[in-house]
Structure formats: C-alpha cells, structure tokens
Design a protein around this motif. Structure first.
Motif, mmCIF file in Angstrom:
data_model
loop_
_atom_site.group_PDB
_atom_site.id
_atom_site.type_symbol
_atom_site.label_atom_id
_atom_site.label_comp_id
_atom_site.label_asym_id
_atom_site.label_seq_id
_atom_site.Cartn_x
_atom_site.Cartn_y
_atom_site.Cartn_z
ATOM 1 N N UNK A 61 0.853 -1.188 0.000
ATOM 2 C CA UNK A 61 0.000 0.000 0.000
ATOM 3 C C UNK A 61 0.888 1.237 0.000
ATOM 4 N N UNK A 62 0.317 2.337 -0.456
ATOM 5 C CA UNK A 62 1.020 3.621 -0.440
ATOM 6 C C UNK A 62 0.413 4.474 0.657
ATOM 7 N N UNK A 63 1.264 5.151 1.383
ATOM 8 C CA UNK A 63 0.824 5.975 2.501
ATOM 9 C C UNK A 63 1.591 7.294 2.471
ATOM 10 N N UNK A 64 0.930 8.354 2.909
ATOM 11 C CA UNK A 64 1.583 9.665 3.008
ATOM 12 C C UNK A 64 1.821 9.988 4.478
ATOM 13 N N UNK A 65 3.042 10.416 4.775
ATOM 14 C CA UNK A 65 3.391 10.821 6.131
ATOM 15 C C UNK A 65 3.905 12.250 6.103
ATOM 16 N N UNK A 66 3.370 13.076 6.951
ATOM 17 C CA UNK A 66 3.857 14.447 7.112
ATOM 18 C C UNK A 66 4.875 14.475 8.244
ATOM 19 N N UNK A 67 5.702 15.494 8.272
ATOM 20 C CA UNK A 67 6.741 15.567 9.301
ATOM 21 C C UNK A 67 6.147 15.703 10.696
ATOM 22 N N UNK A 68 4.930 16.239 10.800
ATOM 23 C CA UNK A 68 4.300 16.414 12.108
ATOM 24 C C UNK A 68 3.750 15.105 12.672
ATOM 25 N N UNK A 69 3.575 14.082 11.815
ATOM 26 C CA UNK A 69 3.053 12.791 12.275
ATOM 27 C C UNK A 69 4.170 11.978 12.931
ATOM 28 N N UNK A 70 3.785 11.150 13.885
ATOM 29 C CA UNK A 70 4.735 10.234 14.525
ATOM 30 C C UNK A 70 4.422 8.819 14.051
ATOM 31 N N UNK A 71 5.475 8.058 13.760
ATOM 32 C CA UNK A 71 5.346 6.689 13.276
ATOM 33 C C UNK A 71 6.142 5.793 14.216
ATOM 34 N N UNK A 72 5.596 4.610 14.527
ATOM 35 C CA UNK A 72 6.272 3.663 15.412
ATOM 36 C C UNK A 72 7.217 2.793 14.592
ATOM 37 N N UNK A 73 8.524 3.001 14.790
ATOM 38 C CA UNK A 73 9.522 2.184 14.095
ATOM 39 C C UNK A 73 9.808 0.954 14.943
ATOM 40 N N UNK A 74 9.836 -0.201 14.290
ATOM 41 C CA UNK A 74 10.035 -1.465 14.984
ATOM 42 C C UNK A 74 11.452 -1.959 14.734
ATOM 43 N N UNK A 75 12.085 -2.409 15.790
ATOM 44 C CA UNK A 75 13.420 -2.999 15.652
ATOM 45 C C UNK A 75 13.264 -4.511 15.588
ATOM 46 N N UNK A 76 13.857 -5.100 14.567
ATOM 47 C CA UNK A 76 13.800 -6.544 14.408
ATOM 48 C C UNK A 76 15.112 -7.147 14.880
ATOM 49 N N UNK A 77 14.994 -8.307 15.504
ATOM 50 C CA UNK A 77 16.189 -9.028 15.931
ATOM 51 C C UNK A 77 16.606 -9.939 14.779
ATOM 52 N N UNK A 78 17.885 -9.940 14.474
ATOM 53 C CA UNK A 78 18.386 -10.777 13.383
ATOM 54 C C UNK A 78 19.319 -11.834 13.962
#
Length: 187
Positions: free
Chosen positions: A51-68
């Motif tokens: 999917x395509x999504x638009x994010x503005x700089x004012x929005x907060x996004x939850x970044x997930x750290x993956x264990x490798x």
C-alpha cells in the motif's frame, strides 16, 4: 521507537494500521500548496500486500526494531522449512508462505539471516549470490551477435533466467538473489 513521519527510510519496519510494514520506496513531495510530505510504498511483512501511505513531518510513526539471528537451512518437508540456530543448535520451522518466493534459492547447509519480531520469525535474508547449475538452454542463433544478446536458461532449482550465449547446459552460474539475474560463471 517513535520517529517523525518524514524520517522513514527504505528498509525500515514500522507498525502501522495494526500490522508490521517494511518501507520499500520513498519519495519526498513538496506540492505548490500545503506542506511537504513523504510518499511511502509499504509492504506487509505477514501477507505481502502493498500500500502507499503519506506521512507528514508532524506525524509520529512507530519504528520497529527486528532481531536478526544467523541460521543454517537444513531441509524442507511438506511446505515447512527447517532452520538451525548456528549458536544454540536449536531448530525452528518456517512455512513456505512466510519465506515467499525466496524459497527457490534455499540449498542444503546455506547460511541465512532470519528476522524476528517478539520471537516470531518474519522472513529470511538470503546470501547476495548463489551458485546454480544450468539444466537446459537453447542453442545460439547464428547471426545474433548484438553486444547484449542473451538466451533463456532453466536452472536446477526451476528458475528461468537469461544468460549469455556462451553458457551451456551443465555449466555452473552465479545468480544475484535479489534481482534473480545472471552475474557470472562459477569456476
């Protein structure tokens, strides 16, 4: 970890709309009217939908750290693939659906990296290049001497790729796993 919407980079995994998504492509856009935004192509890590999504700089996004973790591929049985942790020798099973199209490149004893989120395997990272054997190829057509003339070839894993005219049946070739392309002949 929360990050700004315009800080998403290709390869980042984010939690969005109740699922885990990997950013595939990004494009900064500054329209003539209104604020700038980041157009992001996302791929769902569970079912592979995009999917395509638009994010503005004012929005907060939850970044997930993956264990490798480093694993070694052992064998396949009924749509399930068995891998062994190279540090603890524990074995895990991953379904063919979770591995996807990359399953075609798995070879006995191959070292892979498996990504985990909260102890759940999400997918595998293959080596950049693998060596495969050509099981069938068409003869070269005389007079076809263009600088970049290639012919189709069938590999021992069932994959079809384009190879140079000098590659024959029985030759070992090196294939880039990401692009699924011929990169050279193996010794």
């Amino acid at each position: 970890m929360k990050i700004d919407g315009n800080a998403v980079r290709p390869g980042n995994v984010i939690e969005h709309k109740g699922g885990l998504w990997r950013a595939v492509k990004i494009q900064h856009t500054q329209p003539g009217k209104g604020g700038a935004y980041l157009q992001v192509e996302l791929k769902n890590l569970k079912d592979g939908t995009k999917m395509n999504e638009r994010f503005r700089s004012s929005e907060k996004v939850e970044r997930v750290r993956l264990e490798q973790k480093d694993y070694q591929y052992l064998f396949a049985d009924g749509g399930m693939f068995t891998f062994m942790d190279t540090a603890t020798y524990e074995q895990i099973l991953i379904s063919e659906d979770d591995i996807g199209d990359d399953a075609v490149f798995l070879q006995d004893g191959m070292d892979v990296v498996i990504e985990f989120h909260e102890e759940t395997p999400l997918g595998i990272s293959l080596p950049e290049k693998v060596t495969l054997t050509v099981t069938g190829t068409e003869p070269v057509v005389k007079g076809q001497t263009a600088a970049s003339s290639y012919k189709p070839a069938l590999l021992d894993n069932g994959l079809r790729i384009m190879v140079p005219p000098f590659v024959n049946q029985g030759d070992k070739v090196i294939v880039a796993t990401a692009e699924r392309e011929y990169t050279g002949r193996a010794d």
